[in-house]
Design a protein around this motif. Structure first.
Motif, short mmCIF file in Angstrom:
data_model
loop_
_atom_site.label_atom_id
_atom_site.label_comp_id
_atom_site.label_asym_id
_atom_site.label_seq_id
_atom_site.Cartn_x
_atom_site.Cartn_y
_atom_site.Cartn_z
N SER A 57 -21.34 -2.33 16.92
CA SER A 57 -19.90 -2.51 16.69
C SER A 57 -19.20 -1.20 16.36
O SER A 57 -17.99 -1.20 16.12
CB SER A 57 -19.67 -3.51 15.55
OG SER A 57 -20.20 -4.78 15.88
N ARG A 61 -17.07 -8.68 7.92
CA ARG A 61 -16.36 -7.43 8.18
C ARG A 61 -15.09 -7.37 7.33
O ARG A 61 -14.37 -8.37 7.23
CB ARG A 61 -15.99 -7.31 9.66
CG ARG A 61 -15.51 -5.92 10.03
CD ARG A 61 -15.53 -5.67 11.53
NE ARG A 61 -15.53 -4.25 11.84
CZ ARG A 61 -15.63 -3.76 13.07
NH1 ARG A 61 -15.76 -4.57 14.10
NH2 ARG A 61 -15.62 -2.46 13.28
N ALA A 87 -11.48 -0.40 5.45
CA ALA A 87 -11.35 -1.45 6.46
C ALA A 87 -12.27 -1.16 7.64
O ALA A 87 -12.49 0.00 8.00
CB ALA A 87 -9.91 -1.55 6.93
N GLY A 88 -12.81 -2.22 8.21
CA GLY A 88 -13.73 -2.07 9.33
C GLY A 88 -15.18 -1.98 8.91
O GLY A 88 -16.08 -1.97 9.76
N SER A 89 -15.43 -1.92 7.59
CA SER A 89 -16.79 -1.88 7.08
C SER A 89 -17.43 -3.28 7.15
O SER A 89 -16.74 -4.30 7.28
CB SER A 89 -16.81 -1.37 5.64
OG SER A 89 -16.40 -0.02 5.56
N PRO A 110 -15.74 3.67 8.19
CA PRO A 110 -16.44 2.40 8.01
C PRO A 110 -17.92 2.58 7.68
O PRO A 110 -18.60 3.47 8.21
CB PRO A 110 -16.25 1.70 9.37
CG PRO A 110 -14.96 2.25 9.87
CD PRO A 110 -14.95 3.69 9.45
N GLY A 160 -8.48 -5.05 7.70
CA GLY A 160 -7.56 -3.97 7.36
C GLY A 160 -6.42 -4.45 6.48
O GLY A 160 -6.21 -5.64 6.28
#
Length: 265
Positions: A70, A262, A183-185, A152, A265
């Motif tokens: 990803s 996940r 965000a996106g982690s 991330p 955001g």
């Protein structure tokens, strides 16, 4: 786990340690007699124990491939346990060779073995620290050397939170780690449960270990994903999280939930 802030350099071979019991159940060799005895007692009370740790290990590898696929290029693995091939960095780099991995554990034996394994890799570190002090983990210079929290991160908490008591506030621990992630982690988490069978006797095996076992329900484990969007199929028994081969026989008995979330955001 050793108490946060306590000395973690001394190896306690008088009591079972979760990482070493796990190693024994996986068929490893880095454990003491007390760990073998605990592992056998656990398997006697929970016959699915060996199958469960194998299934958890397979889930870990699938989840690594998912998060790296990803686009994530840095991993923070807390409660890494003793090295077992393939390790996270090996699985990750099969997908993308530039992945960086920071391993964290509080067992000095884990650190000694990992130090020997990772000496040639500048993109990997092993840190001796305690999950119960999550801010110290995030701020550790050897974590910061590997992980840029402006980008991330995939946070792995595999089979570790069930060794944190409710009094030690596991929700707060996970929230502190979550808040450090952009965000996106991702959060990749697995946790033992007593939902599928009465496992109070198995849980009691850890009463004299360096950390107690704290089984939690599906709903309780699900709350650790607050602030994350669960990736399909959600929080499930680990053999059923995106299996790449048919799950083995008796997989419905596996006493671990697992999921990947996940951070939006």
């Amino acid at each position: 786990m050793a108490q946060a802030g306590a000395g973690t350099e001394e190896i306690d071979s008088s009591r079972p340690h979760p990482a070493r019991v796990y190693d024994y159940l996986l068929g490893g060799k880095d454990h003491f007699e007390v760990d073998r005895q605990a592992g056998e007692a656990l398997a006697a009370q929970a016959p699915e124990a060996r199958m469960s740790v194998q299934a958890n290990r397979a889930f870990l590898q699938r989840a690594v491939r998912h998060v790296v696929g990803s686009g994530v290029r840095q991993i923070l693995d807390i409660g890494t346990g003793l090295p077992t091939a393939p390790n996270i960095h090996e699985t990750a780099r099969e997908v993308a060779p530039d992945v960086r991995v920071a391993y964290v554990d509080n067992d000095p034996i884990v650190k000694k073995h990992a130090d020997a394994l990772l000496t040639s890799s500048g993109a990997t570190s092993i840190v001796l620290a305690d999950l119960r002090d999550p801010q110290a983990v995030v701020d550790h210079p050897d974590v910061r050397r590997i992980v840029d929290f402006a980008e991330p991160v995939a946070l792995f908490l595999m089979a570790i939170l069930h060794f944190v008591t409710d009094a030690e506030k596991p929700d707060r621990i996970v929230a502190t780690l979550r808040d450090a992630l952009p965000a996106g982690s991702f959060l990749v988490l697995s946790h033992a449960t007593g939902d599928l069978a009465d496992r109070r006797d198995a849980q009691a095996v850890y009463d004299n270990a360096t950390a107690s076992m704290n089984l939690r329900s599906h709903a309780e484990v699900g709350r650790f994903f607050d602030g994350f969007d669960l990736v399909e199929p959600g929080l499930v028994q680990v053999p059923f999280w995106r299996p790449d081969t048919p799950p083995p026989a008796r997989s419905e008995e596996v006493g671990f939930y697992g999921g990947v979330g996940r951070k939006a955001g």
